[in-house]
Enzyme design. Structure first.
Site, PDB file in Angstrom:
ATOM      1  N   GLU A 115       5.615 -33.524   0.314  1.00 32.29           N
ATOM      2  CA  GLU A 115       4.403 -33.438  -0.442  1.00 32.29           C
ATOM      3  C   GLU A 115       4.746 -32.728  -1.709  1.00 32.29           C
ATOM      4  O   GLU A 115       5.927 -32.211  -2.094  1.00 32.29           O
ATOM      5  CB  GLU A 115       3.709 -32.226   0.415  1.00 32.29           C
TER       6      GLU A 115
ATOM      7  N   SER B  57       0.022  -1.414  -6.492  1.00 27.28           N
ATOM      8  CA  SER B  57       0.172  -2.411  -7.189  1.00 27.28           C
ATOM      9  C   SER B  57       0.927  -2.198  -8.553  1.00 27.28           C
ATOM     10  O   SER B  57       0.741  -0.893  -8.981  1.00 27.28           O
ATOM     11  CB  SER B  57      -1.354  -2.859  -7.683  1.00 27.28           C
TER      12      SER B  57
ATOM     13  N   LYS C 208     -13.775  -8.500  -8.157  1.00 30.19           N
ATOM     14  CA  LYS C 208     -13.080  -9.259  -9.104  1.00 30.19           C
ATOM     15  C   LYS C 208     -12.257 -10.484  -8.137  1.00 30.19           C
ATOM     16  O   LYS C 208     -12.379 -11.593  -8.323  1.00 30.19           O
ATOM     17  CB  LYS C 208     -12.076  -8.278  -9.679  1.00 30.19           C
ATOM     18  N   ASP C 209     -11.766  -9.870  -7.100  1.00 35.76           N
ATOM     19  CA  ASP C 209     -10.912 -10.984  -6.190  1.00 35.76           C
ATOM     20  C   ASP C 209     -12.021 -12.025  -5.405  1.00 35.76           C
ATOM     21  O   ASP C 209     -11.635 -13.169  -5.526  1.00 35.76           O
ATOM     22  CB  ASP C 209     -10.270 -10.137  -5.299  1.00 35.76           C
TER      23      ASP C 209
ATOM     24  N   HIS D  84       0.714  -1.261   0.070  1.00 36.22           N
ATOM     25  CA  HIS D  84      -0.020  -0.065   0.133  1.00 36.22           C
ATOM     26  C   HIS D  84       0.876   1.407  -0.105  1.00 36.22           C
ATOM     27  O   HIS D  84       0.207   2.332  -0.314  1.00 36.22           O
ATOM     28  CB  HIS D  84      -0.906  -0.166   1.224  1.00 36.22           C
TER      29      HIS D  84
END
Lengths: 499, 282
Positions: free
Chosen positions: A288, A220, A244-245, A216
């Site tokens: 894994e 972005s 959208k997220d 922040h």
């Protein structure tokens, strides 16, 4: 960032609280009105997916801890107790076990997105560092968590991984004993792993907070890799990015549910349903899936210490990435050669993952050595050299310009298509009038088959001079740029309403 | 575009490497791949076949239970929904056929009593050493989790396809193959130690300590199912799947609804997102 006006609470109680703890303005400024580049595509939604996965892991983990017994002679039984006797215990436990896998899946997508769009470059180096720190902490958390069911794979994975530290010269053996709390993996090891497995997620949460803070501060990145120059080039985080997220979170959870409910043991190893047995080594000790590439690197190096160093270096090298890739062009969208090597790296990582699951013998070792060398070469050789040899495409002036070019192209393409249609119709009409034997309809069909011809003629006939030739030379790769720069980031190809 | 092409070519080359490198080559001592069988409980809509579970339970009690334990199963589990679903009285009656150790009593002595529904399945041997002594030197593993704890590696490309078909039956496929796969004589050149049997499916290397447990007509089915080794193996494997995964039906039932819910939610969210973003010019 970007001259955002701070929020002022409107109610008296809001103003009262604001003077004492400005939490309302913090939330509004950072998560509601926070300016987000317009052109973010779907690859930018995985931050939210990761947050959701972290919360799922925390909640299910806390519930599991209420029913689990961290003791070498009771841990395995307590897992079965959760699976059989605890109300919906099977759901909580499968969610946690598969949740780890999907957490890593989202993390890998998130990181490869950074790699492709150069999100680690100035001014986002610190943001990137904290991301890598989160990866490291998550790996430790995943590993300690995998040991807790105290099955065969848990036990032997713990043995193999803790033994790596014996490669440290001089003090190796002492360090291993100190780590294990004894001479071999046993109850003290299990209990301390349990303690760490509960502690580390708190650290992850703190690192995530710093990661978001750093995000922040700098804002972005976006597919063009060009910083927004004005608020016009951004949208408020809520509702645009949040909506959208959340949509992507739902799709991601759909995939998660597919595994969780219908094949919860697909990603696990059958041997982990056999209680730990210190006297019986499984034929193949496999970690894994999310550790497999690192495991392949570890085993590719013939020397034990070398293998350990290589494995850790494979992650530590990421810290240097902002300086290894010194090209001033940020986004891979404008770097054709970089893009090629990016995909080779992705293929290399998948290859390493596959090799990690194979026994370390014969041809597999040689392929793994090749893939490991390539992995490091990508960061230490290819990226620095690409700074010299890559010929980046001309960058648009701004996000607005990038989008405008895209709009022009779209409009031009639409115009051309319309023109073609008109020409063809006219052609058919002309021929019909001339009294050809064929009917007009058939002629139109025949014209369809011979499409390339009118298509080639059309621009010369109808386009404004200058616009098309430039675009034509940039041709196909340019189309691809638009795709990355605009289409994915824009409202999924929604029609433009900009005046 | 060119780079996309090249990257596609790289992926293709990689795929080629993968497929050629994984071409199965059966070396000596490696076990055979168990063929896939039909199971009523496979796939997202799979359910246990209750009659089959009860037959499998019968085979387990009459044959397997003399050597294999079932320690994670309590008698009460036999009455639970999504499984064998015996009535309360039936469960009590079954439990009463077994004795369990209890105590100490008021005199400080351990004593034996008939089992109650809340008791867990009593172990067949006092401990693993006794079990091993009675069984060619290898203690018979507990059967509660075997259907999830054993599986032959699926290999490429099966393991990729399995993701889409939700194949989770490698364990029961293996159990069925093992139980029906015994061969009287080992092939030439293969030496089997005294007391062991030859079984090409056995993951531990073809020589198995368990003697062939099933014979035709060894168990008398009440529902008219043919008393063959094939049926016994199939039924007991299904029973073992239930023992390992008693909440399978509940899981799949919830799963289908959860999946539908998320699918509809996702579609609605997409529409909202689209509508919101329509306001933005770009």
């Amino acid at each position: 960032m970007l001259g955002q006006t701070p929020y002022q609470p409107k109610t008296w109680i809001g103003r009262w609280l604001e003077k004492r703890l400005p939490v309302i303005s913090l939330v509004v400024d950072q998560f509601v009105s926070f300016p987000t580049p317009k052109t973010l595509n779907y690859w930018w939604t995985f931050g939210m997916v990761l947050s959701v996965m972290l919360i799922i892991q925390l909640i299910t983990g806390i519930v599991l801890a209420m029913h689990y017994t961290p003791h070498a002679s009771m841990a395995f039984d307590s897992i079965e107790h959760i699976m059989r006797d605890v109300q919906y215990g099977w759901l909580i436990r499968y969610m946690h076990a598969n949740g780890a896998s999907f957490f890593f899946l989202a993390l890998f997508i998130h990181m490869f997105r950074c790699l492709y769009y150069g999100s680690y470059k100035a001014p986002r180096e610190v943001l990137w560092w904290f991301g890598v720190l989160i990866l490291l902490t998550m790996m430790t958390t995943g590993f300690t968590g995998y040991v807790l069911p105290w099955g065969q794979m848990s036990y032997w994975a713990a043995t193999v991984i803790t033994n790596l530290f014996s490669a440290i010269p001089e003090y190796g053996d002492e360090i291993v004993i100190w780590l294990l709390g004894g001479y071999s993996v046993d109850n003290p090891t299990l209990v301390r792993f349990y303690s760490l497995h509960y502690l580390l997620p708190m650290i992850i949460a703190a690192l995530v907070a710093i990661h978001v803070w750093a995000l922040h501060v700098v804002g972005s990145n976006n597919p063009t890799g060009i910083e927004p120059k004005s608020l016009d080039e951004t949208v408020p985080f809520t509702p645009y990015a949040t909506m959208k997220d959340i949509f992507v979170v739902a799709v991601f959870l759909l995939l998660f549910a597919w595994f969780l409910f219908f094949q919860p043991n697909y990603l696990g190893h059958p041997d982990n349903y056999i209680p730990a047995d210190p006297l019986k080594t499984p034929p193949h000790i496999v970690p894994e899936w999310y550790f497999l590439p690192f495991y392949a690197i570890l085993r590719a190096v013939p020397d034990k210490l070398g293998g350990v160093v290589a494995m850790f270096a494979s992650i530590l090298v990421l810290f240097l990435l902002p300086w290894l890739d010194w090209s001033r062009v940020r986004s891979g969208t404008f770097r054709p050669l970089f893009r090629l090597f990016f995909w080779i790296l992705v293929a290399d990582c998948i290859l390493l993952g596959w090799l990690g699951a194979k026994p370390a013998e014969g041809i597999y070792v040689e392929i793994a050595q090749f893939a490991t060398i390539y992995y490091f070469a990508h960061f230490l050789l290819v990226l620095p050299l690409l700074g010299l040899f890559d010929r980046p495409k001309r960058l648009p002036e701004s996000i607005t310009a990038a989008v405008a070019t895209l709009d022009e192209k779209k409009a031009a393409a639409a115009e051309q298509a319309a023109l073609e249609r008109v020409m063809r119709a006219q052609d058919a009409e002309d021929r019909a009038k001339a009294g050809d034997t064929a009917t007009a309809e058939e002629t139109a069909k025949a014209d369809d088959a011979a499409k390339p011809e009118p298509a080639a003629e059309a621009p010369a006939a109808g386009e404004p001079p200058g616009a098309e030739p430039a675009a034509a030379t940039e041709d196909a790769s340019d189309v691809q740029r638009e795709k990355a720069a605009g289409e994915r980031g824009s409202a999924a190809g929604a029609p433009d309403k900009k005046d | 575009m060119t780079s996309k092409l090249i990257s596609a070519a790289t992926c293709a080359a990689l795929a080629l490497v993968l497929t050629t490198a994984t071409t199965p080559a059966k070396a000596a001592g490696e076990s055979l791949k168990p063929p896939s069988q039909y199971w009523s409980f496979s796939g997202p809509f799979g359910r246990y076949d209750q009659a089959q579970l009860r037959r499998g339970f019968q085979v387990f009690r009459e044959v397997c239970a003399s050597c294999h334990g079932l320690k994670y199963i309590a008698f009460r589990n036999l009455g639970e929904p999504g499984g064998l679903e015996f009535t309360e009285d039936e469960v009590k009656a079954i439990a009463a056929e077994y004795t369990v150790q209890d105590g100490p009593n008021a005199d400080g002595e351990m004593f034996e009593r008939p089992a109650k529904p809340a008791d867990r399945w009593p172990p067949p041997f006092e401990n693993d050493v006794v079990g091993a002594l009675a069984n060619n030197g290898v203690a018979p593993p507990d059967a509660s989790l075997l259907a999830k704890a054993r599986a032959a590696e699926r290999g490429f490309p099966s393991f990729v396809i399995d993701m889409f078909t939700t194949h989770q039956e490698a364990g029961v496929d293996y159990i069925y193959a093992l139980l029906t796969g015994y061969e009287d004589e080992p092939p030439e050149g293969v030496e089997i130690a005294d007391g062991l049997s030859y079984n090409p499916y056995f993951l531990g290397g073809n020589a198995i300590a368990m003697v062939p447990p099933l014979f035709d007509e060894a168990v008398e089915y009440e529902d008219g199912t043919a008393p063959t080794i094939d049926n016994y193996a199939r039924d007991v494997a299904a029973f073992m799947m239930w023992a390992a995964e008693p909440k399978l039906e509940q899981r799949k039932f919830i799963g289908v609804w959860a999946f539908l819910y998320l699918a509809i939610l996702g579609a609605l969210l997409y529409l909202i997102k689209k509508k919101i973003w329509r306001r933005v010019g770009h």
